[in-house]
Scaffold this active site. Structure first.
Site, mmCIF file in Angstrom:
data_model
loop_
_atom_site.group_PDB
_atom_site.id
_atom_site.type_symbol
_atom_site.label_atom_id
_atom_site.label_comp_id
_atom_site.label_asym_id
_atom_site.label_seq_id
_atom_site.Cartn_x
_atom_site.Cartn_y
_atom_site.Cartn_z
ATOM 1 C CB VAL A 539 -21.649 -29.336 0.334
ATOM 2 C CG1 VAL A 539 -21.914 -30.824 0.457
ATOM 3 C CG2 VAL A 539 -21.544 -28.714 1.708
ATOM 4 N N GLY A 540 -20.005 -30.760 -2.113
ATOM 5 C CA GLY A 540 -20.208 -31.351 -3.440
ATOM 6 C C GLY A 540 -20.098 -32.846 -3.351
ATOM 7 C CG PHE A 542 -15.794 -32.739 -4.297
ATOM 8 C CD1 PHE A 542 -16.690 -31.973 -5.010
ATOM 9 C CD2 PHE A 542 -15.155 -32.188 -3.202
ATOM 10 C CE1 PHE A 542 -16.940 -30.667 -4.626
ATOM 11 C CE2 PHE A 542 -15.414 -30.888 -2.829
ATOM 12 C CZ PHE A 542 -16.303 -30.128 -3.545
ATOM 13 C CG ASN A 544 -18.260 -31.521 3.277
ATOM 14 O OD1 ASN A 544 -19.137 -31.595 2.411
ATOM 15 N ND2 ASN A 544 -18.376 -32.082 4.463
ATOM 16 C CB VAL A 545 -14.920 -26.621 0.030
ATOM 17 C CG1 VAL A 545 -13.774 -25.637 -0.016
ATOM 18 C CG2 VAL A 545 -15.028 -27.380 -1.266
ATOM 19 C CG ASP A 655 -18.444 -25.824 -15.991
ATOM 20 O OD1 ASP A 655 -18.597 -26.414 -14.909
ATOM 21 O OD2 ASP A 655 -19.388 -25.291 -16.608
#
Ligand SMILES: *[C@@H]1O[C@H](CO)[C@@H](O)[C@H](O)[C@H]1NC(C)=O
Ligand SMILES: CC(=O)N[C@H]1CO[C@H](CO)[C@@H](O)[C@@H]1O
Length: 879
Positions: A539-540, A542, A544-545, A655
């Site tokens: 979850v982010g 942006f 969900n995955v 990153d």
């Protein structure tokens, strides 16, 4: 105003939330002004510009009240902890807790106690993230029979910045409760706040706040005043807030601002009040564009303004003037907030803005910059101290051209003092005693091209600049948020970037053959069982995955963008192209995408074993052997090497960390999340950009100089190597201070030759000391202070391969016979091994500091030859 005020109160809890959720009815009845209704109608006519819910929860939120024995609750709901309590903040030899003698009528509950230092004292605050932090120091000279706090004279510094120099309470000042507010660009996991009394005096403090601020609060670029031109490098300063005004509106207290700032009313700064009039609209009318950093200022700042009095009835020919006292020894940044809540049609209002008598913005035409009315806009202008002998004067006035209405407005002003060349915000000296040089004060200001504000009315350079800025902002934000890794770590932080990907775009279009596979939305629905929440694996911000299944059995990770994302379809495609271009065994690959129904969905290969980090610590998974860890490090080094030197050429990951290295079924490592990646080719290999990355992995040089090169990835990779070896996080603020930062701590042990003492206990005994040595050398080189001293990823790879080979020889030797040859003797004869014909010679075993700049073909061959060479080493070893 009255009416607006009551509205204001009613909605005070709605700040930063959906203003548009208020019904049209209620706003029409309270906002009785024709303008307001007009603007409201306008805003409803363009639903795309709706306000989005914006909140902010600071990662660091350290609030302490000094000298108190218990908590202090503030009316705004914040709780300040005692500086004696929750541990280890304070180091002081002789500090005294003071309680006010008379407790009544205190300006704030924070003013009841103070702490006094008769000699140097330090508060240390552990931080979880780098970046901008507010530091607020509260001073109130409480009544005490023994100490007269008004006589105290002292300095306050951090490790590298001077905040106050020989400070004392100005006895003429009536305010009493003084809050010094700083915005510090923090680069270390800790802030040390030093109080240094002058001899025979003492220092005191009532309360301290250390609070994370959003990264976009200071964007890197603004403009300078004289001459008016682009100014780069704003995020390389520390700042002190001197003024923050809600022009034409009521004061805004900290609880009315999502970021906890307070805004004064501007009245006491206006020179001739008679020529100014207030104007305001309901806050809900203000339309924050989606790409605007919404917390720059509360809607209340933009919903009120000062305009020229009598502008409707006569043609005014004067300026409205605000005057501010300011320290003439420092450059200042003036942030002006505008929002055209006055005009009834586009391109009706043109006006000039002057600072200290100089034209700062000529012919400002807000509506054409913002493409609408009631849309916020702000501008940062750096005023050189040489122009400030009389403080600061801000003026707005009409254009004196017969274009549209003759009027001018201003909605908000912030004045920030900028740190000097010796990083001081007070006095001429730095913490190291160096004196500020007046001559090179503004060396950081890039000599940009002149912006030519004065040349023509409204449009032109400034419009271009504006258009460029939000797009970049949006671009960088959506780009990265979109591509956040499946298992994105939660320690990422980033700030608005100013590197344009635009130039890259066209290149990508012309050279990339395909976009990967196209999925219909129905296919995606089927693959995810219509986005069944039980299938969510990440979850982010942006979206969900999901874990999905395609082609009757192939598992994939499906990342679904927030359908309300501002990202345009073109950018979306560009990103897909960029990603589909990056194909390598050690990079998580993009399988395809779906953009049907304005969806933005990316389909990635599924990495069943999740992030590398989970296998080293924190998740109680079976420990990996040293060989497995080496193989994973080698795999990820290959992925990074490909990014740096492969076909795509010069992509910097930005990153690199153990949560961005994912493992497949066979524990093969793949680098994920190129979302923050930048093309190093922009700007001749050095990308100047706002700092991004994760704390604990950040290249110190990148942080200092904001010059991004591949060597920043190399540094982060060095931290990854140490994590793999020591099985602990890059940053652990729970640990004693000297252990918090893994890179620093491990390198201390390495220098003492005792690194073996702090390795993962699971590895003890099974690791070849020579392999460890090689590995540790590689890590150390990666972590070199200066980028030029760090090896290329190719060289790191070479050394890791070597460490693996040493380990394999060791384990073989152990199982077969114990007559082990010295690895050193083996290491000294690589020259006897010649590479296979047609393959590049790997010149040196030692880490090199020069990038060799291999192409993709080279690197694959290098890998190959490397393996062969090692195969031969092993062979020699066996004999
Ligand atoms: C407004 O101020 C500027 C700068 O101080 C000055 O040049 C200009 O003449 C003023 N305009 C009017 C109308 O007074
Ligand atoms: C300008 C404004 O809305 N001020 C309000 C901020 O919040 C406090 C406390 O909730 C109110 O009393 C103010 O009126």
């Amino acid at each position: 105003m009255e009416m607006e005020n009551s509205r204001w109160k009613k909605n005070r809890y709605a700040i930063g939330v959906q203003f548009l959720s208020l019904s049209f009815q209620s706003s029409a009845s309270t906002g009785s002004m024709a303008t307001a209704i007009f603007l409201l109608a306008l805003s409803l006519a363009f639903p795309s510009a709706s306000l989005s819910a914006v909140s902010f929860s600071p990662k660091d939120n350290i609030l302490i009240v000094c000298g108190a024995n218990s908590l202090v609750n503030l009316p705004d709901g914040r709780i300040f902890k005692s500086d004696t309590g929750s541990g280890g903040h304070l180091q002081a030899k002789d500090s005294v807790q003071l309680l006010t003698d008379s407790g009544d009528n205190l300006p704030s509950p924070l003013c009841r106690t103070a702490r006094i230092f008769q000699s140097d004292a330090t508060y240390s605050f552990q931080l979880t993230g780098a970046g901008w932090h507010w530091l607020r120091l509260h001073f109130y000279p409480i009544n005490n029979s023994k100490y007269d706090l008004k006589t105290a004279v002292f300095s306050v510094t951090t490790d590298d910045a001077v905040l106050l120099h020989r400070f004392s309470i100005d006895t003429n000042q009536t305010t009493g409760h003084i809050v010094k507010e700083y915005l510090l660009n923090v680069t270390k996991p800790q802030i040390n706040l030093m109080f240094v009394p002058v001899s025979n005096s003492f220092a005191f403090i009532n309360a301290v706040e250390v609070v994370s601020a959003p990264d976009y609060l200071i964007s890197n670029s603004g403009s300078s005043l004289f001459p008016v031109q682009a100014y780069e490098g704003l995020n390389q300063f520390n700042y002190q807030y001197v003024y923050r005004l809600n022009v034409g509106g009521p004061p805004i207290t900290s609880q009315n601002d999502t970021l906890g700032r307070s805004w004064e009313n501007d009245e006491s700064y206006i020179k001739n009040k008679a020529v100014a009039a207030n104007v305001s609209v309901p806050a809900m009318v203000v339309k924050f564009p989606e790409d605007f950093p919404a917390l720059i200022a509360p809607a209340f700042v933009y919903s009120s303004a000062v305009r020229m009095a009598d502008a409707e009835t006569q043609q005014p020919n004067f300026n409205i003037t605000w005057e501010f006292k300011a320290d003439p020894n420092f450059d200042h940044m003036v942030r002006l907030h505008f929002c055209d809540i006055l005009s009834k049609s586009l391109s009706d209002l043109y006006f000039n803005v002057y600072i200290n008598g100089k034209m700062a913005i000529s012919g400002l035409d807000l509506s054409s910059i913002t493409n609408g009315l009631a849309v916020p806009y702000y501008k940062d202008i750096v005023v050189n101290s040489t122009l400030m002998s009389n403080g600061l004067t801000i003026q707005i006035g009409p254009m004196n051209q017969d274009t549209g209405s003759v009027n001018a407005i201003l909605n908000g002003v912030e004045v920030l003092k900028m740190s000097s060349s010796v990083n001081s915000l007070d006095g001429e000296f730095g913490v190291d005693g160096k004196r500020a040089s007046t001559s090179n004060k503004s060396t950081v200001a890039a000599v940009g091209f002149a912006m030519m504000f004065g040349a023509f009315v409204g449009l032109g350079a400034m419009v271009m600049k504006w258009h460029k800025r939000p797009q970049d902002w949006q671009k960088s934000n959506s780009f990265s948020s979109w591509l956040l890794p499946v298992h994105a770590g939660d320690t990422s932080f980033m700030s608005g970037s100013k590197t344009s990907l635009g130039s890259q775009k066209s290149a990508l279009y012309s050279t990339t053959p395909g976009l990967g596979r196209y999925f219909s939305f129905a296919e995606i629905q089927e693959a995810t069982k219509n986005f069944d929440p039980s299938g969510i694996i990440g979850v982010g911000g942006f979206g969900n995955v999901y874990l999905g299944t395609i082609d009757e059995g192939t598992l994939v990770a499906i990342k679904r963008g927030n359908p309300h994302s501002e990202q345009g379809i073109t950018e979306f495609q560009t990103e897909i192209q960029m990603l589909s271009k990056l194909r390598h065994r050690h990079l998580v690959s993009l399988i395809g995408y779906c953009d049907e129904n304005s969806e933005m969905i990316l389909v990635y290969e599924y990495m069943s074993n999740g992030p590398f980090r989970d296998h080293i610590y924190g998740k109680n998974l079976p420990p990996l052997s040293w060989k497995q860890r080496l193989e994973i490090c080698i795999g990820s080094a290959r992925g990074l090497h490909y990014l740096h030197t492969g076909t795509a050429q010069g992509i910097i990951h930005r990153d690199v960390k153990t949560t961005n290295i994912l493992l497949d079924d066979n524990l093969v490592a793949k680098v994920a999340d190129f979302g923050l990646s930048k093309d190093a080719a922009i700007g001749q290999g050095h990308v100047s950009t706002a700092v991004k990355g994760s704390f604990g992995y950040l290249d110190p040089e990148y942080f200092r100089r904001q010059q991004l090169t591949e060597k920043s990835d190399v540094y982060s990779f060095g931290v990854v190597l140490l994590e793999a070896l020591c099985a602990r996080p890059a940053l652990d603020t729970q640990l004693p201070r000297e252990q918090v930062n893994l890179a620093e701590w491990a390198m201390q042990w390495k220098r003492k030759g005792l690194l073996a003492k702090i390795i993962d206990p699971h590895l003890q005994g099974s690791i070849n000391p020579e392999s460890l040595k090689k590995f540790a050398e590689a890590a150390e080189k990666c972590l070199a202070e200066h980028g030029v001293d760090r090896p290329s990823m190719g060289d790191v790879l070479w050394n890791l391969e070597y460490a693996l080979q040493l380990q394999e020889a060791f384990t073989q030797g152990k199982t077969e016979d114990d007559s082990e040859k010295s690895p050193e003797s083996m290491a000294t004869s690589p020259a006897v091994v010649s590479p296979l014909p047609g393959e590049p010679v790997v010149e040196s075993r030692e880490l090199e500091t020069e990038t060799r700049g291999n192409g993709l073909a080279d690197i694959q061959n290098t890998e190959h030859s490397g393996t062969n060479m090692f195969a031969q080493f092993a062979h020699l070893e066996g004999r």
